[in-house]
Design a protein around this motif. Sequence first.
Motif, mmCIF file in Angstrom:
data_model
loop_
_atom_site.group_PDB
_atom_site.id
_atom_site.type_symbol
_atom_site.label_atom_id
_atom_site.label_comp_id
_atom_site.label_asym_id
_atom_site.label_seq_id
_atom_site.Cartn_x
_atom_site.Cartn_y
_atom_site.Cartn_z
ATOM 1 N N PHE A 1 2.410 7.265 9.396
ATOM 2 C CA PHE A 1 1.405 6.221 9.581
ATOM 3 C C PHE A 1 0.413 6.153 8.435
ATOM 4 O O PHE A 1 0.050 5.073 7.976
ATOM 5 C CB PHE A 1 0.662 6.418 10.900
ATOM 6 N N VAL A 2 -0.024 7.309 7.971
ATOM 7 C CA VAL A 2 -0.971 7.340 6.856
ATOM 8 C C VAL A 2 -0.323 6.763 5.605
ATOM 9 O O VAL A 2 -0.940 5.980 4.872
ATOM 10 C CB VAL A 2 -1.486 8.779 6.609
ATOM 11 N N ALA A 3 0.928 7.118 5.356
ATOM 12 C CA ALA A 3 1.632 6.593 4.184
ATOM 13 C C ALA A 3 1.788 5.080 4.280
ATOM 14 O O ALA A 3 1.590 4.366 3.285
ATOM 15 C CB ALA A 3 2.994 7.260 4.047
ATOM 16 N N LEU B 1 -0.075 2.801 1.489
ATOM 17 C CA LEU B 1 0.710 2.021 0.534
ATOM 18 C C LEU B 1 0.546 0.516 0.735
ATOM 19 O O LEU B 1 0.580 -0.250 -0.231
ATOM 20 C CB LEU B 1 2.187 2.397 0.642
ATOM 21 N N THR B 2 0.362 0.090 1.972
ATOM 22 C CA THR B 2 0.265 -1.341 2.259
ATOM 23 C C THR B 2 -1.035 -1.933 1.720
ATOM 24 O O THR B 2 -1.030 -3.034 1.149
ATOM 25 C CB THR B 2 0.380 -1.593 3.775
ATOM 26 N N LEU B 3 -2.139 -1.241 1.883
ATOM 27 C CA LEU B 3 -3.438 -1.772 1.457
ATOM 28 C C LEU B 3 -3.495 -2.088 -0.038
ATOM 29 O O LEU B 3 -3.835 -3.217 -0.414
ATOM 30 C CB LEU B 3 -4.563 -0.824 1.860
ATOM 31 N N HIS C 1 3.171 -4.329 6.859
ATOM 32 C CA HIS C 1 3.350 -2.883 7.003
ATOM 33 C C HIS C 1 4.841 -2.583 7.039
ATOM 34 O O HIS C 1 5.655 -3.424 7.413
ATOM 35 C CB HIS C 1 2.694 -2.373 8.292
ATOM 36 N N TYR C 2 5.207 -1.384 6.669
ATOM 37 C CA TYR C 2 6.617 -1.002 6.651
ATOM 38 C C TYR C 2 7.241 -1.107 8.036
ATOM 39 O O TYR C 2 8.378 -1.557 8.179
ATOM 40 C CB TYR C 2 6.794 0.409 6.075
ATOM 41 N N TYR C 3 6.514 -0.696 9.059
ATOM 42 C CA TYR C 3 7.096 -0.788 10.399
ATOM 43 C C TYR C 3 7.319 -2.242 10.794
ATOM 44 O O TYR C 3 8.300 -2.567 11.471
ATOM 45 C CB TYR C 3 6.249 -0.041 11.437
ATOM 46 N N GLY D 1 14.562 -0.238 17.664
ATOM 47 C CA GLY D 1 15.005 0.474 16.472
ATOM 48 C C GLY D 1 13.852 0.955 15.609
ATOM 49 O O GLY D 1 13.888 2.055 15.057
ATOM 50 N N THR D 2 12.826 0.120 15.498
ATOM 51 C CA THR D 2 11.656 0.496 14.708
ATOM 52 C C THR D 2 10.932 1.664 15.368
ATOM 53 O O THR D 2 10.545 2.626 14.696
ATOM 54 C CB THR D 2 10.709 -0.709 14.542
ATOM 55 N N LEU D 3 10.764 1.578 16.683
ATOM 56 C CA LEU D 3 10.136 2.680 17.415
ATOM 57 C C LEU D 3 10.957 3.948 17.280
ATOM 58 O O LEU D 3 10.402 5.036 17.071
ATOM 59 C CB LEU D 3 9.973 2.307 18.892
ATOM 60 N N LEU D 4 12.272 3.825 17.362
ATOM 61 C CA LEU D 4 13.141 4.991 17.221
ATOM 62 C C LEU D 4 12.995 5.625 15.838
ATOM 63 O O LEU D 4 12.833 6.839 15.709
ATOM 64 C CB LEU D 4 14.599 4.605 17.482
#
Length: 109
Positions: free
Chosen positions: A13-15, A19-21, A38-40, A52-55
């Motif tokens: 989550f921190v990454a 990276l997104t900001l 965001h990547y997710y 799938g994203t949650l997994l």
Amino acid sequence: TVSVSVGEVTVPFVADATLTLPQRVLRGERVREAHRTHYYQRLNRLGGGHRGTLLAFGVLMSGTAVSATATLALDPEAGWGVTAAWAAAVAAFFCGIDYHWRHRPPALR
């Protein structure tokens, strides 16, 4: 040692946020406005779906949690090395998302 273990658990989550900001700032976007970069979010839109994203992120979080607990119990001095290994794994995962996102037709982004 405890702070390193907490850091290991939150690496995905921190990454993602870290990276997104800057990417949004470099693109000239307003960082206070809602976005879907965001990547997710991109993994979901690439076809991972919510499950799938949650997994995927759940596996990353579980892996970091287990390794943080084991590192704290067995060899606290190895904490930074374990954190670096997870950071590399998350970076590779994010690079894969970036690759597929860039090769996706612009109309589908």
